[in-house]
Design a protein around this motif. Structure first.
Motif, mmCIF file in Angstrom:
data_model
loop_
_atom_site.group_PDB
_atom_site.id
_atom_site.type_symbol
_atom_site.label_atom_id
_atom_site.label_comp_id
_atom_site.label_asym_id
_atom_site.label_seq_id
_atom_site.Cartn_x
_atom_site.Cartn_y
_atom_site.Cartn_z
ATOM 1 N N GLU A 1 38.150 44.678 49.008
ATOM 2 C CA GLU A 1 36.706 44.688 48.811
ATOM 3 C C GLU A 1 36.020 44.985 50.132
ATOM 4 O OE1 GLU A 1 33.168 41.772 47.047
ATOM 5 O OE2 GLU A 1 35.271 41.203 46.863
ATOM 6 N N PRO A 2 35.153 45.999 50.186
ATOM 7 C CA PRO A 2 34.501 46.370 51.453
ATOM 8 C C PRO A 2 33.821 45.192 52.135
ATOM 9 C CG PRO A 2 33.998 47.971 49.740
ATOM 10 C CD PRO A 2 34.713 46.842 49.063
ATOM 11 N N MET A 3 33.871 45.192 53.453
ATOM 12 C CA MET A 3 33.247 44.197 54.320
ATOM 13 C C MET A 3 34.040 42.889 54.390
ATOM 14 S SD MET A 3 30.582 45.732 55.615
ATOM 15 C CE MET A 3 29.457 44.480 56.252
ATOM 16 N N LYS A 4 35.152 42.805 53.665
ATOM 17 C CA LYS A 4 35.993 41.627 53.755
ATOM 18 C C LYS A 4 37.287 41.964 54.490
ATOM 19 C CE LYS A 4 34.249 39.135 49.725
ATOM 20 N NZ LYS A 4 34.611 38.390 48.486
ATOM 21 N N LYS A 5 38.008 40.933 54.928
ATOM 22 C CA LYS A 5 39.274 41.167 55.599
ATOM 23 C C LYS A 5 40.304 41.687 54.605
ATOM 24 C CE LYS A 5 41.029 38.542 58.663
ATOM 25 N NZ LYS A 5 41.639 37.380 59.386
ATOM 26 N N MET A 6 41.132 42.611 55.057
ATOM 27 C CA MET A 6 42.229 43.111 54.231
ATOM 28 C C MET A 6 43.430 42.215 54.543
ATOM 29 S SD MET A 6 44.798 44.693 52.880
ATOM 30 C CE MET A 6 45.799 45.143 54.303
ATOM 31 N N THR A 7 43.768 41.326 53.620
ATOM 32 C CA THR A 7 44.760 40.286 53.892
ATOM 33 C C THR A 7 46.088 40.484 53.178
ATOM 34 O OG1 THR A 7 43.687 38.973 52.162
ATOM 35 C CG2 THR A 7 43.043 38.515 54.443
ATOM 36 N N ASP A 8 46.252 41.568 52.415
ATOM 37 C CA ASP A 8 47.540 41.823 51.767
ATOM 38 C C ASP A 8 48.634 41.938 52.829
ATOM 39 O OD1 ASP A 8 46.061 41.975 49.467
ATOM 40 O OD2 ASP A 8 46.212 44.143 49.257
ATOM 41 N N SER A 9 49.810 41.404 52.521
ATOM 42 C CA SER A 9 50.845 41.405 53.558
ATOM 43 C C SER A 9 52.243 41.269 52.973
ATOM 44 C CB SER A 9 50.606 40.246 54.533
ATOM 45 O OG SER A 9 50.716 38.994 53.856
ATOM 46 N N ILE A 10 53.209 41.561 53.822
ATOM 47 C CA ILE A 10 54.618 41.271 53.553
ATOM 48 C C ILE A 10 55.010 40.130 54.487
ATOM 49 C CG2 ILE A 10 56.966 42.150 53.504
ATOM 50 C CD1 ILE A 10 55.261 43.626 51.550
ATOM 51 N N LEU A 11 55.439 39.005 53.915
ATOM 52 C CA LEU A 11 55.777 37.825 54.704
ATOM 53 C C LEU A 11 57.281 37.575 54.689
ATOM 54 C CD1 LEU A 11 53.073 35.198 53.622
ATOM 55 C CD2 LEU A 11 53.022 36.749 55.583
ATOM 56 N N ILE A 12 57.797 37.113 55.827
ATOM 57 C CA ILE A 12 59.161 36.596 55.920
ATOM 58 C C ILE A 12 59.045 35.078 55.942
ATOM 59 C CG2 ILE A 12 61.336 36.651 57.197
ATOM 60 C CD1 ILE A 12 60.298 39.147 58.648
ATOM 61 N N TRP B 1 49.523 39.673 47.552
ATOM 62 C CA TRP B 1 48.488 40.630 47.143
ATOM 63 C C TRP B 1 47.170 39.892 46.900
ATOM 64 C CZ3 TRP B 1 48.988 44.025 42.106
ATOM 65 C CH2 TRP B 1 48.053 45.057 42.144
ATOM 66 N N SER B 2 46.578 39.389 47.938
ATOM 67 C CA SER B 2 45.372 38.579 47.802
ATOM 68 C C SER B 2 44.132 39.402 47.504
ATOM 69 C CB SER B 2 45.151 37.751 49.070
ATOM 70 O OG SER B 2 45.055 38.592 50.206
ATOM 71 N N THR B 3 44.162 40.715 47.736
ATOM 72 C CA THR B 3 42.969 41.535 47.479
ATOM 73 C C THR B 3 42.951 42.098 46.064
ATOM 74 O OG1 THR B 3 43.887 43.691 48.138
ATOM 75 C CG2 THR B 3 42.985 42.277 49.896
ATOM 76 N N TYR B 4 43.897 41.678 45.233
ATOM 77 C CA TYR B 4 43.985 42.239 43.878
ATOM 78 C C TYR B 4 42.608 42.388 43.247
ATOM 79 C CZ TYR B 4 44.730 42.479 38.848
ATOM 80 O OH TYR B 4 44.684 42.872 37.536
ATOM 81 N N PRO B 5 42.322 43.545 42.574
ATOM 82 C CA PRO B 5 43.225 44.698 42.414
ATOM 83 C C PRO B 5 43.133 45.700 43.558
ATOM 84 C CG PRO B 5 41.268 45.064 41.134
ATOM 85 C CD PRO B 5 41.098 43.710 41.772
ATOM 86 N N MET B 6 42.169 45.495 44.490
ATOM 87 C CA MET B 6 42.077 46.329 45.677
ATOM 88 C C MET B 6 41.125 45.663 46.660
ATOM 89 S SD MET B 6 39.763 47.287 43.339
ATOM 90 C CE MET B 6 38.240 48.186 42.999
#
Length: 982
Positions: free
Chosen positions: A403-414, A396-401
């Motif tokens: 931010e506009p104009m940035k990459k959305m990097t939240d992910s589920i990793l194996i 959850w790198s974008t915590y708490p949500m």
């Protein structure tokens, strides 16, 4: 869950339906440059995720340059549209959007009131139209309306779901009611009920998820019906529309982040007023981001129009206003920043940080993965182990949500450990998921929370990347993402459990009855096979983490307060019962020790993760056979936990353990959020030092015992999977249940009926195996009363207790009970009576103080609803000498906080015992609120004293306006000596 249907045939069906149908066109609904706002329930809400309705309409009217904005909410009715506190009202949003046309989707949730509810519904709907006509949202003219009926309930021929017969009788009534209102008010009406029934009849695979919520293909076919109903011309749908749909989805994502902005409490709620460096507030920063999102959304409309004409368009976001700069307050840069509560600006490497970790003799810790070895492993928040034995992590790198104009990097990793050396060798990004606060495996895929939705993700081609993405459930409260639906777990009963906290408005639609609308901080139980959702047990204020032990006993925490509970049947539902004496807070998750690698004497002990102060995993010995604690006698099955020596603890102040799971090798894996900042109230939400570059997972093993042998699960025959359920290790059985969740129910139950024949119900050693067989029936929603009775008569008392819980869920606690209305509570503040010694005006102040006291992260969190506090960290207010006497002393410590050794009611509390600083409320509360809460505290739980007046607060605030440090008890007593008790 991803049925594909021949759309050409569906289109022909729809053409036949409409060719002889009388579609009401009271006015030409759509004109060039119209802004169309969707309002209503989950039918409209879900349309934004597939994009088909807008795609087809834009493609049929390519010169109209229409603007679509979705304002629909799961659970909404005409008369009830609950939102989180200070969320902008519907009419304000319609004005903000400058709505010309309203697509209105109501009737489904109201339909459960049956025939008797029709008159009230018609009155409400007609009244809404009259009201909105008087409001010129676009600044020039009254809005135009298109009323849509509900869709029909599809009979999926699934024994786990209602067949829709009763629902359809009501839905037909409400369809007719909407048509009558449309005629009465002279507005457009489109019947979706009857066409959808015909589409269901002709479909080769299901069009709905659960009978009432459309799958992507269902939305695609309904889009044809809607477009034809609006234009009178049968639309053409082909693969050529995909560029249009992708442009629509891009725009919808940006608008969704604006309208359904997560973490709203920091944007517009109580924490938006928190001020930091130079008085800059959260609201100042985050409300500006909403303006950025407005521009980003508008910039994407032309891309849709171009795609509708078959043209390309390059989006130019250069007109988006830049974000508001934020200066970090870490290190004492503002009054709320206290270095003693923060981590270190010097980040240790993952290996280097191991030197700071202490574990008991015989245990060893190694680094499984970190941000250096696995790029993308940032701020892990939950972990799971799949049926192949691989560790997964939600990051959850974008915590708490986002931010506009940035990459959305939240992910589920194996994170596979290919060579078995105890270290992750690579990362596979299974999916990008915004705000993935919790996830769990089920039915061959992954259920993951992504506020305000719950998603079902699945890989169908074997590349470990999700290619199916379905919105499984909507309506999760998202006003505070860190305690929104979190830490998912698949229970032995076949349900998915999560918890969520205060000031979150949940509104879950389902096929069994009215939407579950609740603002309660609680544990929730979702059965994905039956699609039932229920409030399982109350837990306040901000619960985090749940687990099950060998016998199915369930445990849970309140994250903020640091309390842990056993969850047991109570009345017709379930209730939290204290499990341990609270020692640390806040806590993020818990786990039960079950590993052949760990010492036998600590098996089935309870682990509790703490992220401030202790910084590690505390271990408790759970007494399941009965226990005497003071005057309390705990019976067998009424569990109490006693603390043990330190188990896993770090001296690295940036170490923030978020989750703990046992891997297939029997090692304990602990995820580390790893951040200098952990508090959400002490620093700006966009403080640049909120770390988004680090994340670790540590692995703990016991060196004197061999690692746990791998147990094959994935793809095994059912008969072998059932043998796995005889395994002594909890995780092996848990992952086996997950594997069984995707198998054919009839085949599973048939195999179980043969498997149970190998056990003797009179033997204690067979009790657990028979309980597992009963649980498999429960997981697959097949009641077996004979087997239930066998386990109820088991020689093992824990098996009998577990069977009684099954009986409870099959009986009074069944969330699908006909006619049961779900709870809906707007306010958790208890009703209070004015103390007799207070006058009427002071009584109103007292009542206001009760509301302030019970707010999230305010007084109740530490001092408790009964004012007794939480020993040894939080002193009591009931009977405390500190709440009486000098007004100025009491106001000072409330405004600026308190830090240092203090004696309350003869008992010592101090930092050396883990007592944290008291929160500073100067920026959180105004003068009236401070006076109110102090009046409440002074006159509750047997206390009696004069009301505190706002002007007194104002004077103290002004006199010490430049103070940026806590008061110490010593300072306060020097200026205001403690009065002699009367």
């Amino acid at each position: 869950m991803n049925p594909i249907c021949s759309f050409a045939k569906a289109s022909a069906i729809a053409w036949t339906l409409f060719a002889g149908a009388s579609v009401v066109h009271a006015q030409l609904p759509l004109q060039k440059s119209d802004t169309i706002c969707l309002i209503g329930n989950g039918l409209g809400d879900r349309m934004q995720h597939d994009g088909w309705v807008e795609t087809v309409i834009q493609s049929e009217l390519p010169d109209h340059q229409l603007h679509f904005r979705n304002l629909a909410h799961s659970g909404d009715t005409v008369s009830s549209r609950p939102r989180s506190k200070d969320f902008m009202a519907d009419v304000q949003y319609l004005t903000h959007c400058k709505a010309d046309v309203l697509f209105v989707f109501f009737g489904y949730n109201e339909s459960f009131a049956g025939e008797k509810g029709v008159p009230g519904f018609k009155k409400d709907l007609g009244g809404m139209i009259d009201e909105y006509r008087g409001l010129k949202f676009n600044g020039e003219s009254a809005p135009r309306f298109v009323l849509f009926s509900p869709i029909a309930h599809e009979d999926l021929k699934d024994p786990n779901l209602p067949d829709g017969t009763a629902n359809n009788r009501n839905l037909a009534l409400y369809t007719q009611a909407i048509a009558e209102v449309a005629e009465q008010k002279d507005v457009a009406f489109v019947d979706l009920f009857n066409p959808s029934r015909e589409l269901y009849a002709e479909a080769k695979s299901p069009l709905t998820l659960n009978g009432v919520h459309l799958l992507p293909e269902g939305n695609k076919q309904l889009a044809w019906v809607i477009a034809y109903g609006l234009t009178g011309t049968p639309p053409t749908i082909s693969k050529s529309l995909e560029p249009v749909r992708q442009a629509v989805l891009d725009k919808n994502w940006h608008w969704h982040c604006r309208y359904r902005a997560t973490d709203g409490n920091d944007i517009w709620g109580s924490r938006s007023k928190l001020a930091f460096v130079d008085g800059q507030t959260n609201g100042e920063v985050l409300q500006h981001e909403l303006k950025m999102l407005d521009v980003l959304t508008a910039n994407r409309d032309p891309a849709i129009w171009a795609a509708a004409k078959g043209s390309s368009y390059k989006i130019d976001d250069s007109n988006v206003p830049p974000p508001v700069p934020v200066v970090s307050n870490v290190g004492g840069g503002s009054r709320s920043s206290k270095p003693e509560k923060e981590g270190s600006e010097k980040y240790l490497g993952g290996e280097e940080a191991i030197e700071k970790i202490k574990v008991p003799k015989g245990f060893k810790v190694n680094l499984f993965a970190d941000e250096e070895s696995i790029p993308g492993l940032i701020n892990p928040v939950q972990m799971q182990v799949d049926t192949k034995g691989r560790l997964w992590a939600a990051c959850w790198s974008t915590y708490p949500m986002w931010e506009p104009m940035k990459k959305m990097t939240d992910s589920i990793l194996i994170l596979p450990d290919d060579d078995g050396d105890g270290k992750a060798d690579r990362a596979i990004e299974f999916a990008k998921v915004h705000n993935p606060v919790g996830f769990e495996f089920w039915n061959g895929g992954v259920i993951v929370t992504s506020q305000p939705d719950v998603l079902f993700l699945k890989d169908t081609d074997g590349d470990d990347v999700a290619d199916v993405r379905v919105v499984l459930l909507q309506g999760i409260g998202s006003a505070d993402t860190h305690h929104s639906a979190n830490n998912l777990i698949y229970g032995p009963d076949g349900a998915i459990y999560w918890q969520s906290g205060v000031f979150l408005r949940n509104a879950y639609e389902h096929p069994w009855g009215p939407a579950l609308k609740t603002g309660n901080s609680a544990m929730y139980r979702f059965d994905p096979r039956r699609y039932t959702i229920s409030l399982h047990a109350m837990n306040s204020p901000n619960p985090h983490g749940t687990s099950f032990d060998y016998w199915g006993y369930q445990f849970a925490n309140d994250g903020t307060g640091g309390r842990s509970y056993q969850v047991r049947p109570h009345g017709d539902g379930f209730k939290m019962f204290p499990l341990v004496d609270k020692e640390v807070r806040p806590v993020t998750s818990d786990a039960i020790i079950s590993s052949s690698n760990f010492p036998e004497e600590i098996q089935q002990d309870f682990l509790l993760m703490n992220v401030i102060g202790y910084l590690g995993a505390k271990r408790y010995d759970l007494h399941r056979e009965g226990f005497k604690k003071g005057k309390i006698n705990y019976k067998l099955g009424e569990i109490w936990g006693t603390p043990t020596d330190d188990f896993f603890r770090s001296a690295d102040k940036n170490f923030r353990p978020t989750d703990a799971v046992f891997g297939a090798d029997g090692a304990l894996y602990i995820s580390d959020w790893h951040n200098i900042i952990i508090g959400h109230m002490q620093h700006n939400i966009r403080d640049p030092k909120r770390d988004k570059q680090h994340g670790r997972i540590y692995r703990m093993v016991y060196e004197d015992r061999p690692l746990q042998k791998n147990v094959a699960i994935d793809g095994l025959p059912i008969s072998q999977l059932l043998r796995n359920l005889e395994h002594p290790i909890d995780d092996v059985r848990h992952r086996t249940r997950v594997e069984l969740s995707e198998r054919n129910t009839a085949e599973v139950i048939s195999a179980v009926s043969e498997w149970v024949k190998t056990f003797d119900p009179k033997k204690d050693e067979h009790a657990h195996h028979l309980l597992e067989a009963l649980w498999v029936h429960q997981q697959h929603n097949v009641k077996n009363e004979d087997l239930l009775q066998v386990v109820l008569d088991s020689p093992n008392p824990h098996a009998r207790i577990a069977a009684a819980t099954v009986k409870h869920l099959w009986g009074p606690a069944d969330p699908a009970k006909a006619g049961e209305a779900p709870p809906e509570e707007e306010d958790e503040t208890p009703r209070v009576r004015k103390p007799k010694h207070l006058n009427k005006e002071d009584g109103r102040t007292y009542a206001k103080g009760a509301e302030v006291y019970h707010r999230d992260a305010h007084c109740v969190t530490c001092h408790q609803p009964n004012g007794e506090g939480l020993a040894p960290a939080y002193p009591p207010l009931a009977g405390s000498e500190w709440v009486q006497g000098s007004d100025e002393r009491l106001i000072k410590l409330t405004l600026h906080g308190l830090w240092g050794p203090i004696t309350v009611k003869g008992k010592h509390y101090g930092p050396e015992g883990g007592v944290p600083p008291m929160t500073r409320f100067a920026e959180l509360l105004n003068d009236e609120e401070v006076a109110a809460v102090l009046t409440y505290v002074r006159n509750s739980w047997g206390n009696e004293g004069p009301a505190v007046q706002p002007d007194a607060v104002e004077k103290v605030r002004a006199a010490h306006s430049k103070r940026n440090t806590f008061w110490s008890p010593e300072e306060l007593l020097k200026d205001h000596p403690m009065e002699t008790a009367k």
